[in-house]
Design a protein around this motif. Structure first.
Motif, PDB file in Angstrom:
ATOM      1  N   VAL A  42       0.787  -1.171   0.091  1.00 11.55           N
ATOM      2  CA  VAL A  42       0.033  -0.010  -0.117  1.00 11.55           C
ATOM      3  C   VAL A  42       0.829   1.213  -0.028  1.00 11.55           C
ATOM      4  O   VAL A  42       0.325   2.227  -0.870  1.00 11.55           O
ATOM      5  CB  VAL A  42      -0.932  -0.087   1.315  1.00 11.55           C
ATOM      6  N   ASN A  46       1.254   4.313  -2.709  1.00 13.52           N
ATOM      7  CA  ASN A  46       1.035   5.667  -2.461  1.00 13.52           C
ATOM      8  C   ASN A  46       2.043   6.455  -2.844  1.00 13.52           C
ATOM      9  O   ASN A  46       2.158   7.941  -3.304  1.00 13.52           O
ATOM     10  CB  ASN A  46       0.792   5.818  -0.763  1.00 13.52           C
TER      11      ASN A  46
ATOM     12  N   ASN B 234      -5.649  -3.465  10.887  1.00 20.03           N
ATOM     13  CA  ASN B 234      -4.864  -2.653   9.562  1.00 20.03           C
ATOM     14  C   ASN B 234      -5.994  -2.335   8.647  1.00 20.03           C
ATOM     15  O   ASN B 234      -5.431  -1.735   7.745  1.00 20.03           O
ATOM     16  CB  ASN B 234      -4.175  -3.850   9.208  1.00 20.03           C
ATOM     17  N   HIS B 235      -7.123  -2.716   8.635  1.00 23.83           N
ATOM     18  CA  HIS B 235      -7.886  -2.530   7.624  1.00 23.83           C
ATOM     19  C   HIS B 235      -9.014  -1.689   7.951  1.00 23.83           C
ATOM     20  O   HIS B 235      -9.868  -1.329   7.154  1.00 23.83           O
ATOM     21  CB  HIS B 235      -8.619  -3.878   7.266  1.00 23.83           C
ATOM     22  N   HIS B 447      -1.080   8.480   9.996  1.00 30.53           N
ATOM     23  CA  HIS B 447      -0.121   7.505   9.499  1.00 30.53           C
ATOM     24  C   HIS B 447      -1.047   6.178   9.203  1.00 30.53           C
ATOM     25  O   HIS B 447      -0.844   5.521   8.265  1.00 30.53           O
ATOM     26  CB  HIS B 447       1.015   7.318  10.219  1.00 30.53           C
ATOM     27  N   LEU B 450      -3.282   6.495   6.265  1.00 30.59           N
ATOM     28  CA  LEU B 450      -2.583   6.359   5.053  1.00 30.59           C
ATOM     29  C   LEU B 450      -2.052   4.853   4.608  1.00 30.59           C
ATOM     30  O   LEU B 450      -2.112   4.586   3.625  1.00 30.59           O
ATOM     31  CB  LEU B 450      -1.319   7.108   5.072  1.00 30.59           C
ATOM     32  N   ASP B 451      -1.865   4.164   5.612  1.00 30.17           N
ATOM     33  CA  ASP B 451      -1.450   2.788   5.521  1.00 30.17           C
ATOM     34  C   ASP B 451      -2.614   1.690   5.572  1.00 30.17           C
ATOM     35  O   ASP B 451      -2.365   0.603   5.807  1.00 30.17           O
ATOM     36  CB  ASP B 451      -0.644   2.533   6.443  1.00 30.17           C
ATOM     37  N   LYS B 452      -3.965   2.405   5.563  1.00 27.89           N
ATOM     38  CA  LYS B 452      -4.923   1.366   5.541  1.00 27.89           C
ATOM     39  C   LYS B 452      -4.896   0.499   4.378  1.00 27.89           C
ATOM     40  O   LYS B 452      -4.710   0.751   3.164  1.00 27.89           O
ATOM     41  CB  LYS B 452      -6.227   2.277   5.409  1.00 27.89           C
ATOM     42  N   LEU B 453      -5.202  -0.779   4.844  1.00 28.83           N
ATOM     43  CA  LEU B 453      -5.110  -1.945   3.715  1.00 28.83           C
ATOM     44  C   LEU B 453      -6.628  -2.183   2.965  1.00 28.83           C
ATOM     45  O   LEU B 453      -7.519  -2.238   3.866  1.00 28.83           O
ATOM     46  CB  LEU B 453      -4.605  -3.352   4.709  1.00 28.83           C
ATOM     47  N   PRO B 454      -6.502  -2.197   1.743  1.00 27.02           N
ATOM     48  CA  PRO B 454      -7.762  -2.773   1.271  1.00 27.02           C
ATOM     49  C   PRO B 454      -8.248  -4.079   1.623  1.00 27.02           C
ATOM     50  O   PRO B 454      -7.410  -4.952   1.922  1.00 27.02           O
ATOM     51  CB  PRO B 454      -7.511  -2.637  -0.432  1.00 27.02           C
TER      52      PRO B 454
END
Lengths: 452, 562
Positions: A42, A46, B234-235, B447, B450-454
């Motif tokens: 991810v 980005n 994480n999601h 942060h 921004l790093d959120k997982l699909p």
């Protein structure tokens, strides 16, 4: 019974005063972090997108010349300056930071065909179609004194007149000699008004010349008879020659690997050669759609920039078959000369529309002072993007570049033509006796022969 | 040992030249001790080498890739350089650990004949410091029903929910009650979202999301009457299972409903999230455990774990171990890589939880047992026990992250006891920081968003991201296998019982004919397959001369539609 329990005292883990920095504790144990690879993916996605958002490579144009710019020279001792010569005989010294002319060197009657600066930065040598070679004094003191607001002009240190018009000039690294290319290759000394030596192999004019940065006595030239010739000054006779199918417009030696040089060819490709083994190109760099006019290597030796007749400037990796980056503007016409700045951060292109343009070498780079944390973050994002750049989503974003419509259409046309050629070749091969038709690799195909 | 050093000191004070003293003969008994020291030093060095090796293995995250099969020389060179770099970085990480990690883990060692599981909490409290003994307490709130708890990921805040509608947020560092509200409805479960500002409570009709101040932010009507809530960190997904057995996933950043699945296996209130790969596991009343991901409406895995209903489920943080317990008073430890039972323990367990260091807490009635695998060999045995006053029914046990504390939610309130060695002593400020300031919390929120997982990244093996999918080759069954299958089919055909016919229709010849017919019927599919294979091989032989035709004429060869 022995017992110990985790007990953390707040003092050890928090700061005392608000002026102190916050305390940070790290534990790199992978078991504390879950799904690391997905998080990295991810972040790579980005990072690729952010790269595209921040990709603004064009910095500015330096205008002042009144005719198209044919040649440029950079002073290895002074980063901020660049010399440019145009078709009306005007030589200017530019200050890159302010994008203005510092100094003008009038004198040439015709077009200025070549410019070069000696390695110690004291002498500028220019040659032109008026059969003259002029030497100018451009030591640091001279430049520092000059006030770039006033239109300064200098007098040449020396003017040497010779028989034929000159096409290119290059100065020896760490030496006193410079070489000019024209009807023949002449080796000059600063103080002599006549060439010290002359090389004449072949019947056609030599159009470009370049001294080897590692071996000061070796130079490479390219001529109108589609050949690239290597000369050795110590032997006073030409060393090797390779004849290709199309003429080479310019040559650049790799400053980090001085046995390799790259030739910018008229057939839209650049060919990298190992000077010891000229029978086969090391690498073919394809992506331009029209003749490549000029080429220059980055001081890191890892990238080179090419300017082409198709109005674009491309940046290639030294071993990459395709371009990494393409720069174009509506106002930039045929690019005749390009230079990589000596700190590997900028690319300067001189083109037909009388402007010099300043571009960033890395399109999304942040200019100016970068704080250590920022720099670390940039490096991390670059590394994580490179780790996942082969995956389809990331690759699509990283590869994407906007091309001007004529270039896009020309590229498609070229691709169709090459595909058609290839298909025909395959069918010819299939319908003939096995082994009778041999396909040569592209690296060899464009070379006709090698001559000693 | 002490004697040696004492004699050494006296020698030094006696002479002026220090350099010679250590070469001089020390008194008799200490000479023998010199080789003893060097041997122990050598042994210690070997031990530390082993430790470093283990740590290096941990940081390497698996084995190095096999570069033998790579034909492209350039790629092979690049990969070799990278593998080398990984090895070096793993070694440096292992070496720097001793400087980087300030704290050491807790432990409980019994001396002499005493056993660790007989040690009571009071005796532990006497031995530890005041700050830690403050963490042992019982909060008694008898009127408001059985309590369930949840901790934030840094272990700093706790949300407690009583069945009769009592919601409380407590700061565990200072044991301050931040906020308590009474929602006047049954609350079945509570779950923190990504930080302490938001938590979700599964109330009578729908789950609600509340603020730290107790303000109701959202009412999640689509979920229905939820029995259990789980948050995937994480999601940013809130997973819920409701009374009708429907599993729902909702993205809490945008409020989008990602998945809505009917499990089809009835009402269940056993739900856990595997922190390693983000799959949600449900335990059903038929004894099966199903594992789900938000992008598929059929479960990833369906495994039969117990003969009766599954009463609880817990995942080890490394993602490879799962503990399930059933009504038959057995706890089974499963290896999730092979889906096999590693160990079966005879233990009651109404609730299970794994700690960060791999200790397993099992609670039934008013008794809690802590099991630990001492040698790292995944062989769990009893470590500690704790029994509360009779009448206290344990509802939920939950280890507090980064602390050696077990939180117990029971019918009379909640308690907290000390379990040495259960928590991770060294936290990473950028993963979970128990000493977080509000500024750090805000930064971390941004942060992590921004790093959120699909949701597509949830899979059984999370290390498969970025790898190449190998094309599967279907294997043809060998001749022997086919023959064996035919034999088996014939045997079953022979064994079939025929209805005994009456009124003169049960003649022996007719019976024999019927039996032969059954055997032929069993043989028929195999024979058909054989004839088909013969035909194709014949056709292949036929086309052989065609392949020998020159290449230019090959396009005129009749192509069979495959």
């Amino acid at each position: 019974m022995k017992v110990k329990v985790i007990s953390r005292s707040t003092d050890e883990f928090t700061r005392e005063r608000s002026q102190d920095l916050q305390r940070v504790f790290r534990n790199f144990d992978p078991s504390l972090r879950s799904q690391e690879k997905a998080v990295e993916y991810v972040r790579a996605l980005n990072a690729a997108k952010l790269d595209k958002i921040f990709a603004r490579p064009f910095i500015g144009a330096m205008d002042g010349h009144r005719d198209s710019i044919k040649c440029m020279a950079k002073n290895p001792n002074y980063l901020k300056a660049i010399f440019s010569g145009s078709d009306d005989g005007d030589i200017r010294l530019w200050d890159i930071a302010s994008r203005r002319t510092v100094c003008q060197f009038p004198g040439h009657q015709g077009a200025v065909q070549g410019l070069t600066v000696s390695t110690d930065g004291s002498v500028l040598v220019s040659c032109g179609s008026d059969c003259t070679v002029r030497l100018w004094n451009v030591s640091d003191a001279n430049l520092a004194d000059s006030d770039y607001l006033s239109d300064n002009s200098s007098k040449p240190q020396a003017v040497y007149i010779w028989k034929n018009a000159f096409r290119a000039v290059d100065h020896q690294w760490d030496g006193d000699l410079f070489a000019t290319a024209g009807a023949q290759v002449d080796i000059w000394n600063h103080n002599r008004s006549q060439p010290v030596n002359t090389f004449d192999w072949g019947s056609d004019t030599t159009i470009s010349i370049r001294f080897n940065p590692g071996e000061p006595n070796i130079l490479a030239t390219s001529a109108n008879d589609r050949s690239i010739t290597l000369y050795d000054l110590r032997m006073s006779s030409p060393a090797r020659k390779v004849i290709m199918r199309t003429k080479t417009n310019s040559i650049a030696w790799n400053p980090m690997e001085p046995m390799n040089f790259t030739a910018a060819n008229e057939d839209c490709n650049c060919y990298s050669y190992d000077a010891r083994k000229l029978e086969e190109a090391k690498c073919v760099h394809k992506d331009h759609v029209s003749a490549v006019m000029d080429i220059d290597f980055s001081p890191t030796g890892r990238e080179f920039v090419t300017g082409s007749y198709d109005r674009t400037v491309r940046i290639f990796q030294y071993n990459g078959g395709h371009s990494q980056e393409i720069y174009h503007t509506k106002r930039m016409q045929r690019v005749f000369c390009v230079k990589y700045s000596c700190d590997a951060s900028y690319v300067i292109s001189g083109s037909d529309d009388t402007n010099l343009r300043l571009w960033k070498a890395k399109a999304s780079e942040q200019l100016g002072v970068v704080l250590p944390r920022e720099r670390k973050k940039h490096e991390y994002l670059e590394a994580v993007k490179n780790r996942y750049k082969h995956l389809p989503e990331v690759k699509r974003i990283v590869r994407h570049r906007h091309l001007p419509k004529p270039v896009y259409k020309a590229a498609n046309l070229r691709r169709t033509m090459i595909e058609a050629e290839r298909r025909k070749e395959q069918r010819r091969k299939a319908h003939s006796a096995p082994g009778s038709i041999v396909t040569e690799p592209v690296r060899k195909r464009r070379i006709i022969k090698e001559v000693e | 040992m002490a004697a040696f050093w004492n004699s050494f000191d006296s020698e030094i004070s006696g002479c002026d030249c220090l350099g010679d003293s250590h070469l001089r003969q020390a008194p008799g008994d200490s000479i023998a001790s010199v080789p003893y020291i060097s041997v122990t030093m050598a042994a210690k060095k070997e031990n530390s080498d082993d430790e470093v090796d283990e740590k290096v293995k941990k940081y390497l995250r698996g084995e190095a890739a096999n570069l033998e099969g790579v034909k492209d020389k350039k790629l092979k060179g690049q990969l070799a350089v990278r593998e080398d770099l990984y090895g070096k970085s793993a070694k440096t990480a292992a070496k720097i650990e001793k400087w980087l990690l300030p704290s050491e883990g807790g432990y409980l060692e019994a001396e002499g004949i005493e056993k660790t599981w007989r040690i009571k909490q009071e005796s532990i409290a006497r031995e530890v410091d005041i700050l830690s003994s403050r963490n042992q307490y019982d909060i008694v709130l008898p009127e408001l029903g059985p309590y369930t708890l949840d901790f934030t990921s840094n272990g700093r805040y706790m949300a407690a929910a009583g069945r009769k509608g009592h919601l409380a947020i407590v700061d565990m560092k200072t044991l301050n009650l931040i906020k308590e509200i009474q929602v006047r409805e049954t609350v079945r479960d509570v779950a923190y979202l990504h930080n302490e500002l938001f938590f979700a409570a599964a109330q009578k009709k729908y789950p609600y999301i509340y603020n730290r101040e107790g303000t109701e932010l959202h009412c999640l009507k689509e979920h229905g009457p939820v029995l259990r809530l789980q948050f995937l960190k994480n999601h940013f997904l809130l997973a819920s299972i409701n009374k009708f057995g429907q599993l729902r996933y909702q993205d809490v950043t945008m409020g989008e409903m990602i998945g809505n699945f009917r499990t089809g296996l009835g009402r269940t209130d056993v739900m856990q999230v595997n922190p390693f790969n983000g799959v949600v596991a449900l335990g059903h009343s038929s004894g099966t455990v199903t594992m789900w991901k938000p992008t598929s409406s059929v479960p990833l895995v369906k495994m039969l774990c117990h003969p009766g209903p599954v009463s609880s489920l817990a995942f080890h943080p490394n993602g490879h171990l799962m503990a399930t317990s059933g009504r038959e008073n057995k706890i089974k430890i499963w290896d999730l890589r092979k889906f096999e039972v590693i160990q079966t323990l005879p233990c009651h367990a109404k609730t299970l939880n794994f700690s960060q260091k791999g200790l397993l807490a099992a609670g039934t009635g008013s008794f809690i047992q802590i099991l630990a695998d001492f040698s790292g060999s995944q062989n769990y045995s009893s470590y500690m026990t704790h029994s509360m006053a009779k009448g206290y029914q344990v509802g939920k046990v939950l280890f507090r992250p980064y602390e050696d504390i077990l939180g117990i939610g029971h019918s009379m309130g909640w308690s907290s006891i000390l379990i040495p060695g259960s928590g991770e002593p060294n936290f990473d400020s950028w993963v979970a920081n128990p000493f977080e300031t509000s500024k750090q919390r805000r930064e971390k929120e941004v942060h992590s968003l921004l790093d959120k997982l699909p949701p597509e990244t949830i899979m059984l093996d999370p290390t498969k991201v970025g790898t190449v999918r190998v094309p599967q080759k279907k294997e043809k069954p060998t001749k022997k296998d086919v023959e064996a299958e035919m034999e088996a089919a014939i045997e079953t055909a022979k064994d079939t019982e025929f209805k005994k016919k009456t009124k003169g229709r049960n003649k022996p010849s007719k019976r024999a004919k019927k039996r032969r017919e059954m055997i032929d019927k069993a043989k028929r599919p195999f024979l058909e397959q054989q004839t088909q294979e013969h035909e194709t091989s014949r056709k292949k032989q036929k086309t052989n001369p065609e392949t020998e035709m020159p290449k230019s004429l090959q396009r005129f060869v009749r192509q069979k539609a495959t």
